[in-house]
Design a protein around this motif. Structure first.
Motif, PDB file in Angstrom:
ATOM      1  N   LEU A 274      16.460  62.312  46.559  1.00 41.84           N
ATOM      2  CA  LEU A 274      16.959  61.870  47.863  1.00 41.84           C
ATOM      3  C   LEU A 274      17.892  62.906  48.482  1.00 41.84           C
ATOM      4  O   LEU A 274      17.820  63.182  49.697  1.00 41.84           O
ATOM      5  CB  LEU A 274      17.684  60.532  47.713  1.00 41.84           C
ATOM      6  CG  LEU A 274      16.816  59.316  47.379  1.00 41.84           C
ATOM      7  CD1 LEU A 274      17.692  58.091  47.156  1.00 41.84           C
ATOM      8  CD2 LEU A 274      15.806  59.055  48.492  1.00 41.84           C
ATOM      9  N   THR A 277      16.011  66.015  49.775  1.00 39.39           N
ATOM     10  CA  THR A 277      15.225  65.666  50.968  1.00 39.39           C
ATOM     11  C   THR A 277      16.124  65.510  52.188  1.00 39.39           C
ATOM     12  O   THR A 277      15.783  65.975  53.291  1.00 39.39           O
ATOM     13  CB  THR A 277      14.435  64.374  50.721  1.00 39.39           C
ATOM     14  OG1 THR A 277      13.610  64.529  49.556  1.00 39.39           O
ATOM     15  CG2 THR A 277      13.542  64.060  51.908  1.00 39.39           C
ATOM     16  N   LEU A 278      17.288  64.879  52.018  1.00 39.35           N
ATOM     17  CA  LEU A 278      18.210  64.710  53.143  1.00 39.35           C
ATOM     18  C   LEU A 278      18.790  66.054  53.597  1.00 39.35           C
ATOM     19  O   LEU A 278      18.964  66.278  54.804  1.00 39.35           O
ATOM     20  CB  LEU A 278      19.338  63.747  52.745  1.00 39.35           C
ATOM     21  CG  LEU A 278      18.935  62.277  52.576  1.00 39.35           C
ATOM     22  CD1 LEU A 278      20.116  61.452  52.085  1.00 39.35           C
ATOM     23  CD2 LEU A 278      18.392  61.716  53.889  1.00 39.35           C
TER      24      LEU A 278
END
Length: 294
Positions: A274, A277-278
């Protein structure tokens, strides 16, 4: 001579003629699917890339595994061929992430990326298409390699196969997102390779893939404390520990040193996927200077 001009009534359809139609989530998903499909087509058209992505880690596994087999003994009487197996799978994912995300620089040079960025669907489909397309390729390659491993009997098929496949998908997404973070602001493929080899290869080596994470006790030296601390901070270390545990569930890795619980390993892997990806999404939405790099 005078002419009377009657007011022209504008219909609602004519009023909205210049308005840009609203973009739905389905449009973005369709664009992301087309970009991911393009990655697959490009991958299978490059025969040498398909061969190298499997043969190079396979050669590493066989050469190092057989060469160091007699000089290594891990938990549960594991030899180096078995210990190095999760590291080989991670190496397959790593190489695929490098080759998948370097296409961002090539697409920018060819003008394809500029054409995609001006599309009304936004930027998130570009990230989703590149990451999911590259991660899917890496996942399939890793699964194909595991099939060969199961056939030769180095590892046995257990009920842990399903969570192992899920873990591989998370690692593939994290590696491809990390590749996008490096590739997006890059201007040349040479600089991309330099950064990837400087960053990702040490990240793989310091994840317990090639050698065990040293135990930190009262007798440990300063170098062991430094190396062990870096390896424990590395999020890929937790993925390798859990992958090794899922491949050999009958082995008690708690007696071999660094072996955090499965819940912590899964949590770190999910957070890493996560987080990368952010960060990649934040970079793509940030400075627009990279949009005009040619």
């Amino acid at each position: 001579m005078s002419t009377l001009t009657e007011p022209v009534e504008v219909t609602p359809s004519q009023e909205n003629l210049g308005e840009v139609p609203a973009v739905t989530v389905g449009d973005g998903m369709g664009a992301a699917w087309m970009l991911a499909r393009r990655e697959w087509i490009r991958f299978f058209r490059q025969r040498n890339r398909v061969t190298a992505a499997i043969l190079q880690p396979l050669l590493f596994w066989l050469l190092f595994g057989t060469g160091l087999k007699g000089s290594f003994e891990g938990a549960g009487q594991m030899d180096f061929l078995q210990f190095f197996l999760p590291g080989t799978v991670g190496l397959i994912v790593l190489f695929t992430a490098i080759f998948a995300t370097i296409s961002v620089i090539e697409d920018r040079r060819e003008g394809f990326m500029q054409a995609v960025l001006v599309a009304p669907v936004g930027r998130w489909p570009v990230l989703a298409g590149k990451v999911l397309g590259g991660a899917a390729i890496a996942w399939v390659q890793a699964v194909f390699f595991l099939m060969l491993v199961y056939l030769v009997g180095t590892a046995a098929i257990h009920w842990t196969l399903i969570p192992l496949l899920v873990l591989l998908a998370l690692v593939a997404i994290a590696m491809c997102s990390l590749g996008m973070i490096v590739a997006w602001p890059m201007e040349s493929t040479q600089g991309f390779h330099a950064i990837m080899m400087l960053g990702l290869m040490p990240m793989w080596l310091l994840s317990g893939s090639f050698f065990p994470i040293p135990a930190l006790g009262a007798q440990a030296s300063v170098g062991q404390w430094l190396l062990g601390g870096i390896m424990r901070v590395n999020p890929l270390s937790y993925s390798m520990v859990e992958m090794r545990r899922l491949l050999y569930p009958e082995v008690d890795f708690a007696t071999a040193g660094f072996a955090p619980p499965s819940a912590i390993c899964w949590l770190v892997t999910i957070i890493a996927a996560l987080f990368t990806t952010l960060i990649a999404w934040w970079l793509m939405r940030g400075s627009r200077k990279v949009d005009v790099i040619v």
